[in-house]
Design a protein around this motif. Structure first.
Motif, short mmCIF file in Angstrom:
data_model
loop_
_atom_site.label_atom_id
_atom_site.label_comp_id
_atom_site.label_asym_id
_atom_site.label_seq_id
_atom_site.Cartn_x
_atom_site.Cartn_y
_atom_site.Cartn_z
N GLN A 43 0.90 -1.39 0.51
CA GLN A 43 -0.07 0.00 0.13
C GLN A 43 1.17 1.37 -0.03
N ASP A 44 1.73 1.36 0.97
CA ASP A 44 2.79 2.10 0.54
C ASP A 44 4.00 2.36 -0.81
N SER A 45 4.13 1.08 -1.71
CA SER A 45 4.60 1.01 -2.26
C SER A 45 4.15 2.09 -3.74
N GLU A 46 5.25 2.81 -4.45
CA GLU A 46 4.91 3.25 -5.57
C GLU A 46 4.52 2.27 -6.61
N GLY A 47 3.68 2.58 -7.47
CA GLY A 47 2.56 1.95 -8.09
C GLY A 47 1.46 1.66 -7.52
N PHE A 48 1.11 1.44 -6.48
CA PHE A 48 0.04 0.38 -5.99
C PHE A 48 -1.07 1.56 -5.45
N PRO A 49 -1.71 2.21 -6.12
CA PRO A 49 -3.01 3.03 -6.05
C PRO A 49 -3.49 3.30 -5.38
N PHE A 50 -3.82 2.58 -4.34
CA PHE A 50 -4.43 1.61 -3.05
C PHE A 50 -4.30 1.80 -1.59
N HIS A 51 -4.83 2.36 -0.44
CA HIS A 51 -4.06 2.34 1.18
C HIS A 51 -5.40 1.77 1.56
N LEU A 52 -5.18 1.98 2.67
CA LEU A 52 -6.44 1.32 3.78
C LEU A 52 -7.04 2.48 4.74
N ASP A 53 -7.85 2.81 4.47
CA ASP A 53 -8.31 3.57 5.83
C ASP A 53 -8.93 2.57 6.83
N GLU A 54 -8.07 2.36 7.73
CA GLU A 54 -8.78 1.53 8.63
C GLU A 54 -9.42 2.05 9.65
N ASP A 55 -9.90 3.66 9.41
CA ASP A 55 -11.06 4.33 10.61
C ASP A 55 -12.67 3.91 9.45
N ILE A 90 -16.50 -6.93 5.09
CA ILE A 90 -16.78 -5.19 5.03
C ILE A 90 -15.96 -3.99 5.06
N TRP A 91 -14.44 -5.06 5.98
CA TRP A 91 -13.54 -3.90 5.78
C TRP A 91 -12.84 -4.00 4.46
N LYS A 92 -12.11 -5.53 3.81
CA LYS A 92 -12.25 -5.05 2.35
C LYS A 92 -12.76 -3.67 2.04
N LEU A 93 -14.34 -4.05 1.18
CA LEU A 93 -15.14 -3.11 0.99
C LEU A 93 -15.16 -1.77 1.29
N PHE A 94 -15.18 -1.59 2.53
CA PHE A 94 -14.92 -0.23 2.90
C PHE A 94 -14.10 0.29 3.13
N GLY A 95 -12.72 0.15 3.29
CA GLY A 95 -11.66 0.21 3.79
C GLY A 95 -10.48 0.43 3.27
N LYS A 97 -9.14 2.15 -0.40
CA LYS A 97 -9.62 3.26 -1.11
C LYS A 97 -8.30 3.64 -1.91
N ARG A 98 -8.93 4.45 -3.45
CA ARG A 98 -7.93 5.35 -4.57
C ARG A 98 -7.38 6.11 -3.27
N GLU A 99 -6.60 6.85 -4.18
CA GLU A 99 -5.79 7.64 -4.25
C GLU A 99 -6.12 8.79 -3.88
N ASN A 100 -7.48 9.35 -4.82
CA ASN A 100 -8.53 10.08 -4.81
C ASN A 100 -9.50 10.74 -3.17
N ASP A 101 -9.12 9.18 -2.68
CA ASP A 101 -10.19 8.67 -1.05
C ASP A 101 -11.34 8.16 -1.13
N LYS A 102 -11.60 7.85 -3.28
CA LYS A 102 -13.49 7.30 -3.11
C LYS A 102 -12.60 5.94 -3.17
N ARG A 103 -13.75 5.22 -2.88
CA ARG A 103 -13.14 3.59 -2.37
C ARG A 103 -13.49 3.03 -3.44
N ARG A 104 -11.75 2.15 -3.30
CA ARG A 104 -11.62 0.88 -4.62
C ARG A 104 -12.25 -0.29 -4.74
N PHE A 105 -13.54 -0.66 -4.34
CA PHE A 105 -14.36 -0.96 -4.65
C PHE A 105 -16.39 -0.92 -4.29
#
Length: 106
Positions: A43-55, A90-95, A97-105
């Motif tokens: 998630q913190d590497s270049e070329g991977f456009p997603f991050h996990l928003d635990e909140d 649920i954790w995966k679906l809502f956690g 996020k894309r770089e623009n903070d929109k959900r990945r799924f």
């Protein structure tokens, strides 16, 4: 029954149980969990456009027992507590996020 166990704790325990074999699952679930673990480390590497928003993931999982109640049967009126496998979904679906903070799924 609402407990003090966070969704993150529940999900991490489920993942650990699947990976060490104490929780038996099918091939596709195991592969999904392994993919989740790989993506977490990327998630913190270049070329991977997603991050996990635990909140966001925690908030989505808390929604179920806080708002939803069983309507019939022996659990009528009781909070809808997610089973660990449900919390993982649920954790995966809502956690994630894309770089623009929109959900990945969506």
């Amino acid at each position: 029954m609402i407990t003090n166990v966070t969704a993150k704790d529940k999900v991490e325990s489920y993942i650990a149980g699947v990976l060490d074999g104490t929780i038996v699952v099918g091939k596709w679930i195991r592969l999904a969990i392994e993919r989740y673990q790989r993506e977490l480390s990327r998630q913190d590497s270049e070329g991977f456009p997603f991050h996990l928003d635990e909140d966001a993931a925690e908030k989505a999982c808390r929604f179920f027992p806080k708002v939803l109640r069983h309507s019939k049967g022996e659990w009528a009126g009781q909070p809808f507590d997610l089973e660990p496998w449900q919390a993982f979904i649920i954790w995966k679906l809502f956690g994630w996020k894309r770089e623009n903070d929109k959900r990945r799924f969506r």
